[in-house]
Design an enzyme around this catalytic site. Structure first.
Site, PDB file in Angstrom:
ATOM      1  N   GLY A   1       0.822  -1.210   0.000  1.00 53.08           N
ATOM      2  CA  GLY A   1       0.000   0.000   0.000  1.00 53.08           C
ATOM      3  C   GLY A   1       0.853   1.256   0.000  1.00 53.08           C
ATOM      4  O   GLY A   1       2.059   1.210   0.247  1.00 53.08           O
TER       5      GLY A   1
ATOM      6  N   GLY B   1       2.337   4.751   1.333  1.00 56.59           N
ATOM      7  CA  GLY B   1       2.625   5.313   2.645  1.00 56.59           C
ATOM      8  C   GLY B   1       3.919   4.823   3.251  1.00 56.59           C
ATOM      9  O   GLY B   1       4.602   3.947   2.725  1.00 56.59           O
TER      10      GLY B   1
ATOM     11  N   GLU C   1      -0.512  -1.572  -6.704  1.00 58.39           N
ATOM     12  CA  GLU C   1      -1.197  -0.429  -7.303  1.00 58.39           C
ATOM     13  C   GLU C   1      -0.262   0.760  -7.435  1.00 58.39           C
ATOM     14  O   GLU C   1      -0.440   1.607  -8.284  1.00 58.39           O
ATOM     15  CB  GLU C   1      -2.453  -0.068  -6.508  1.00 58.39           C
TER      16      GLU C   1
ATOM     17  N   ASN D   1      -7.862   8.850   4.643  1.00 65.94           N
ATOM     18  CA  ASN D   1      -7.639   8.918   3.195  1.00 65.94           C
ATOM     19  C   ASN D   1      -8.676   8.126   2.400  1.00 65.94           C
ATOM     20  O   ASN D   1      -9.136   8.564   1.359  1.00 65.94           O
ATOM     21  CB  ASN D   1      -6.253   8.381   2.847  1.00 65.94           C
TER      22      ASN D   1
ATOM     23  N   GLY E   1      -6.884   0.470  -2.386  1.00 68.93           N
ATOM     24  CA  GLY E   1      -6.945  -0.872  -2.943  1.00 68.93           C
ATOM     25  C   GLY E   1      -6.794  -1.964  -1.915  1.00 68.93           C
ATOM     26  O   GLY E   1      -6.797  -3.155  -2.263  1.00 68.93           O
TER      27      GLY E   1
ATOM     28  N   LYS F   1       0.371   8.973  18.648  1.00 64.81           N
ATOM     29  CA  LYS F   1       0.295  10.139  19.550  1.00 64.81           C
ATOM     30  C   LYS F   1       1.066   9.872  20.838  1.00 64.81           C
ATOM     31  O   LYS F   1       0.514   9.987  21.948  1.00 64.81           O
ATOM     32  CB  LYS F   1      -1.173  10.479  19.873  1.00 64.81           C
TER      33      LYS F   1
END
Lengths: 497, 497
Positions: free
Chosen positions: A263, A265, A288, A378, A382, A402
């Site tokens: 993916g 990122g 993808e 986001n 896919g 965090k």
């Protein structure tokens, strides 16, 4: 001039400014734009539409491949140009508008948008805006660094606006493989049997008379905003590699693995980067998006070839890619996203899917999209196409966010994008939980002890123990199931003091 | 004797009693049994295993196609024979054991079990127990009223036990089409382009030396336990037909529709039954199970042919089917469940998927499996295979259960099997919500006003209004999201007094 970019002389008279092309748009239209994970997006028309919206009402339904670069999504959203948006986005300003309900966002599996357009489930595209390297002598459009849904938009749109981007090298010609499935009910099998096979054309056919305007641009894609690997992503990569190595040793696959999907990122990019130190050879990608890590693996020789729908690189890697473009053309294929993500192909090839989770619960249900269960990040992208239909579905996440105030492992996912049925392996920097063939009650201890941050394990164990008192296939204390998210909102931390 | 049933003379010496065949089983083994939605299950071995467990410890992992008949699942569970169970079940006694955590149940997409066995993600099957009409001269096994995972079990098992059921007519030969996808990474496209195409053999090949025992039985499948249509299922059927009729009128499909899939059970059966009064002609089914309604539609001529993995009929309809079996052979195909439910085929054909929801939330997330979010009902079955990959995904449910104490429409699904991404249309007796192309905030009012029971609408409206104050793509009040389920447990009704 531009003879090498507009090779059909009759189209020269379509050359115009972005501002004039923007006059073609009318309020309420559905627009399909090229662009997938910041790659190959139209550079001029988004800004021209923002300008045009200052003079006349202009509220559009905007479809793309995936996310756009150049802050286009945010600028268009702030100008009110984007009323409806699908199937994916990753822009802070647009995200705000989505979460206030000002923009309607339809979050879709990336393989499905084209299918829904084709079947008429979505309103037809009025205008397509497509970034191109060039238009060929027969009027076909050569895309730039992504294909996305471009072929489908072009096929359907009444008018096509082509942005010729001079900064996109002519040498990109030959990277693309454009195949569009036929209409039902007489559809053929997709003849793709390997990741490297080419089954279509190198450009997108269009009747030249539908090309309504050609605009010249010269600015590059936005560089990737993936962060560099860190200690935690390195640990995640090591767990994944150890797991895949064990799969090879167990004889379930050979050292070429199965075609990899990763993916968009930081974390997925970092895991792939980690494969440079892996024992795997002659690997392939059927993904993808290709990020820096894919190019590194191509360069190291461990990756034989890579197929995707877009290439999204850092500035430095982009420069290197362009400088050596000839050597990549035989090893990189760019496909329409319905083919890169197609269930038929994903199942046939047996993809190893590697995607990022925002959070997951103790039974393996994954939230990929909704912060706090309510606010869109986001989109699912896919991940569902690959996780459902591939051979192995791996989700990775850092165990906390965090500064530890948020645990990525929770009793109950506050939003579910991937159900326990579609999640084989979960990984954080602490370890890996192999969930294959396990019932929910068997999954929970593995996920808690292998994946959760140690600070949160006592709370998770206590929840699971209490939940089991109530029985069930998937034990829960419904009154407390979402209390961690509520506690974070109230007290600023999921941790019980 | 049995020459017509055991056509390979050398196998005659494998004839034995069920009790003796049961001696082949050892504690801890993985067993694959035929049987799918009460059809084609082994009749003798389950009881023999129950007997055997009285003499020696016998805890098995049991895989099937789907649910078994003849109370086999319950009897084996109560005898402790079933320690682990996948991929589906529908037995009250087994369900109790699952929900107390005594039996580990792995709830799977029905297309995936075979794939997971093939790739080694699941432990290999030691013994296959297969009901058959006959064994052919070359040793191939002709299944009875279902195929399920039988071909895969036979391919993998070290030993195969065949139950020849004399009550299954020899005329069943020719109904089956056995095609098993090849090993990765060199897998071909599945050459099935229409629901009626035959691409495989009429029997399951096996090396005769792996047939370890042959047992003769003579008892029929358990009849279907689907309830007859009622006022509410009639209303649901009318809404679905009106919707499909509008699709035809809008030109999105012709009056033959797309191949239909309908889940097991009362509501889906009733909706299909309702199609008898529809304007559609020359329809086809590409489903996992054929119930009475499918035979009615074949008889009425509206259904041209039907493909599935099993046939599960009421006693009366079964009798009629057998009496007229010759006329059905050309119009009915029984396939392995990984083919009947295969993502490649489901996407290619553009299936219209019709499945039953236990509950769904105001944004369109569907719970198919978990009562109260915790307790397993039957399993997800093939609903995910069809809902994800088909052209149209329709989920049906009555708006309330338990005399109105439970609303099927809730603020937040207490368990999610199908995410909003995979749900196009929701239907109850009150109406239909067409969710295509809509954002969550647009879906909620439609679902509340069209699908929820009027008694629950004020509560749902109030929840949605309060949730929107907090913002988000999918607004929720997390503190109250699961309060309806908690209220039902506490007060016996989800309704606020």
């Amino acid at each position: 001039m531009y003879e090498d970019r507009i090779r059909r002389p009759a189209l020269m008279n379509k050359l115009t400014s972005a501002a004039d092309a923007a006059l073609l748009f009318k309020d309420g239209m559905t627009v399909g734009m090229s662009g997938f994970t910041r790659a190959g997006d139209a550079k001029a028309l988004p800004m021209a539409l923002v300008e045009r919206a200052r003079q006349a009402p202009l509220h559009l339904t905007l479809l793309t491949g995936a996310s756009l670069g150049n802050d286009s999504d945010g600028l268009m959203a702030n100008a009110g140009v984007v009323a409806r948006r699908m199937p994916f986005q990753a822009d802070a300003a647009l995200r705000r508008k989505i979460n206030t309900g000002e923009v309607m966002f339809i979050d879709q599996h990336l393989s499905e948008t084209a299918e829904q357009l084709r079947s008429g489930d979505l309103k037809a595209v009025d205008i397509a805006v497509i970034e191109a390297v060039a238009i060929t002598a027969d009027g076909s459009i050569i895309p730039t660094m992504s294909v996305g849904n471009t072929a489908n938009f072009v096929q359907q749109a009444k008018q096509v606006i082509v942005e010729i981007n001079l900064s996109a090298p002519l040498a990109l010609e030959g990277f693309h493989d454009i195949y569009v499935p036929g209409e039902r009910p007489h559809r053929e099998a997709i003849p793709l049997l390997t990741p490297w096979q080419r089954i279509g054309a190198t450009a997108i056919r269009v009747q030249p008379e539908r090309i309504a305007a050609i605009v010249i641009t010269d600015s590059p894609d936005s560089p990737s905003n993936a962060l560099p690997p860190d200690e935690e992503t390195d640990a995640i990569a090591r767990h994944v590699i150890r797991f895949l190595d064990a799969e090879v040793k167990a004889g379930r696959m050979d050292p070429t693995l199965r075609p990899l999907q990763a993916g968009i990122g930081t974390i997925a990019n970092a895991v792939l980067h980690g494969l440079i130190d892996s024992p795997f050879r002659d690997m392939t990608m059927y993904s993808e998006v290709l990020q820096d890590s894919a190019i590194e693996l191509l360069d190291s020789g461990q990756l034989k070839m890579a197929s995707a729908s877009s290439i999204t690189l850092s500035a430095a890697m982009h420069e290197k890619f362009i400088a050596n473009i000839e050597q990549y053309r035989e090893r990189v294929v760019l496909r329409p996203q319905e083919i890169s993500n197609h269930p038929e192909i994903v199942r046939r090839l047996g993809i190893i899917a590697l995607n990022t989770a925002l959070e997951f619960d103790i039974y393996g249900n994954v939230n990929s999209t909704h912060v706090g269960g309510t606010h869109m990040m986001n989109g699912i992208g896919g991940s569902g196409d690959f996780a459902r239909n591939g051979q192995l579905s791996i989700f990775v996440s850092k165990s906390v966010a965090k500064d530890g105030a948020i645990s990525s492992v929770v009793p109950f996912a506050a939003h579910v994008d991937h159900t326990e049925h579609d999640v084989d392996v979960l990984v954080t920097e602490w370890g890996l939980a192999d969930l294959r063939g396990l019932a929910p009650r068997e999954r929970a201890p593995l996920i808690i002890e292998h994946c959760a941050h140690p600070d949160y394990r006592p709370q998770l164990r206590a929840y699971f123990e209490e939940a089991k008192l109530g029985g069930g296939q998937t034990p829960h204390v419904l009154e407390q199931a979402l209390s961690w998210h509520a506690r974070y909102k109230r007290e600023g931390s999921m941790l019980v003091k």
